[in-house]
Design a protein around this motif. Structure first.
Motif, PDB file in Angstrom:
ATOM      1  N   SER A 250       0.841  -1.200   0.000  1.00 55.22           N
ATOM      2  CA  SER A 250       0.000   0.000   0.000  1.00 55.22           C
ATOM      3  C   SER A 250       0.875   1.249   0.000  1.00 55.22           C
ATOM      4  N   ILE A 251       0.250   2.379  -0.270  1.00 56.82           N
ATOM      5  CA  ILE A 251       0.973   3.652  -0.196  1.00 56.82           C
ATOM      6  C   ILE A 251       1.444   3.901   1.235  1.00 56.82           C
ATOM      7  N   ALA A 252       0.634   3.500   2.212  1.00 57.22           N
ATOM      8  CA  ALA A 252       1.038   3.653   3.615  1.00 57.22           C
ATOM      9  C   ALA A 252       2.316   2.870   3.903  1.00 57.22           C
ATOM     10  N   ASP A 253       2.426   1.660   3.356  1.00 57.83           N
ATOM     11  CA  ASP A 253       3.651   0.862   3.508  1.00 57.83           C
ATOM     12  C   ASP A 253       4.843   1.617   2.930  1.00 57.83           C
ATOM     13  N   TYR A 254       4.649   2.164   1.743  1.00 55.68           N
ATOM     14  CA  TYR A 254       5.730   2.875   1.059  1.00 55.68           C
ATOM     15  C   TYR A 254       6.149   4.117   1.834  1.00 55.68           C
ATOM     16  N   LEU A 255       5.181   4.912   2.290  1.00 52.59           N
ATOM     17  CA  LEU A 255       5.509   6.148   2.998  1.00 52.59           C
ATOM     18  C   LEU A 255       6.210   5.857   4.324  1.00 52.59           C
ATOM     19  N   ASP A 256       5.817   4.781   4.989  1.00 49.21           N
ATOM     20  CA  ASP A 256       6.480   4.385   6.230  1.00 49.21           C
ATOM     21  C   ASP A 256       7.933   4.014   5.946  1.00 49.21           C
ATOM     22  N   MET A 257       8.145   3.296   4.863  1.00 55.28           N
ATOM     23  CA  MET A 257       9.502   2.878   4.503  1.00 55.28           C
ATOM     24  C   MET A 257      10.393   4.078   4.195  1.00 55.28           C
TER      25      MET A 257
END
Length: 332
Positions: free
Chosen positions: A167-174
């Motif tokens: 998800s985009i949330a996964d990407y932004l957290d990374m």
């Protein structure tokens, strides 16, 4: 007090500080033996690094106390820690080149790169302890927290590569952990060296988080859009490799039909042929993700600039704002 800075003035200051940082870095790792411990550390610091993070450290100190003088060792510590992460990242990525030169593990070997990188962490902490401040404990905590967070970000990046339903949330957290934390830590360290209050430190951290996110998303944008080669990358390299970027993940959310299936196939097949990059770029254009990304970069930048309004010294504060503007409008 209001100060108006032109881009030329900001770039001139950057050049001056860049030279000062490089001169100071050239005095690090002067020991000649063991050769395979210290020579690799000198070698990576001699590369064409932009010195963005130590420059932000110096500007942060200037914004809270009016002078960067007491922040130089903290700035060097941040840059050495950054280069340690690059050295180890290159091993994990099996990269052959960095800035047009053989990577450390290729120039020497993997064991030398690992050992030299480990030594660089300790050297960075030692520099922090030599900073002209009584707040050494805070400086070491900042570097330790940044180091741990970067490792978390790298681990999340590895997990993201294998995750088909990212998800985009996964990407932004990374990216917040892998890229953003060292940028905010660089500013936080400069604030501590300049004896900032807790409120001022939080302003600097928020600025760093916002600019770090804008910087990375801009990097994703440039990958697909900088077709003239100024980015130093193969145009569309992220798409070719099947890398999960903000643009790809968001465009999957925005599309349907054949366009959607093609984008999903990039993840399912771990990439796409270089001859189809233009096709992917056209999908990005049609679904509106390019406009949306530019708007997101603008919004994050505006939030970053708003965060540092309370900082007391106008010159340092305005140079931070000016440099932030250059970073998110760059074509490199």
């Amino acid at each position: 007090m209001t100060i108006t800075l032109t881009q030329a003035l900001v770039e001139e200051k950057y050049r001056r500080y860049h030279q000062r940082i490089n001169e100071a870095l050239s005095g690090c790792f002067s020991a000649e033996s063991p050769v395979t411990l210290y020579a690799p550390a000198r070698y990576i610091l001699e590369g064409k690094g932009k010195r963005i993070r130590p420059f932000l450290t110096l500007l942060a100190a200037e914004a809270v106390c009016g002078s960067p003088e007491d922040a130089l060792n903290a700035a060097l510590a941040v840059e050495i820690l950054h280069n340690f992460t690059l050295m180890h990242d290159d091993i994990m990525d099996e990269a052959d080149l960095r800035h047009g030169r053989p990577t450390v593990h290729k120039h020497w070997n993997t064991n030398a790169a690992i050992l030299s990188g480990d030594m660089m962490i300790a050297y960075a902490y030692d520099l922090a302890l030599k900073s002209k401040t009584e707040r050494h404990r805070e400086l070491i905590h900042i570097l330790n927290h940044a180091n741990i967070t970067i490792c978390e970000g790298q681990a999340l990046d590895m997990e993201l590569e294998e995750k088909k339903n990212a998800s985009i949330a996964d990407y932004l957290d990374m990216i917040a952990k892998k890229t953003g934390r060292l940028i905010s830590a660089a500013l936080e360290a400069g604030g501590v060296a300049g004896n900032a209050t807790q409120e001022q430190l939080q302003a600097l951290v928020t600025f760093g988080e916002k600019i770090g996110r804008a910087f990375q998303i801009q990097d994703d944008y440039l990958d697909i859009m900088a077709g003239d080669g100024k980015s130093g990358k193969i145009p569309g390299g992220d798409v070719i490799k099947g890398k999960k970027t903000y643009l790809l993940l968001r465009s999957i959310e925005l599309t349907s039909g054949d366009d959607h299936q093609l984008l999903v196939s990039i993840i399912d097949n771990n990439g796409i042929g270089a001859e189809r990059v233009n096709e992917v770029r056209e999908i990005f254009e049609r679904c509106g993700v390019l406009d949306e990304t530019r708007e997101l970069i603008k919004r994050e930048t505006e939030d970053a600039l708003a965060a540092i309004k309370p900082l007391p010294f106008a010159e340092g504060r305005e140079y931070l704002k000016g440099f932030a503007g250059i970073l998110v409008k760059r074509d490199f």
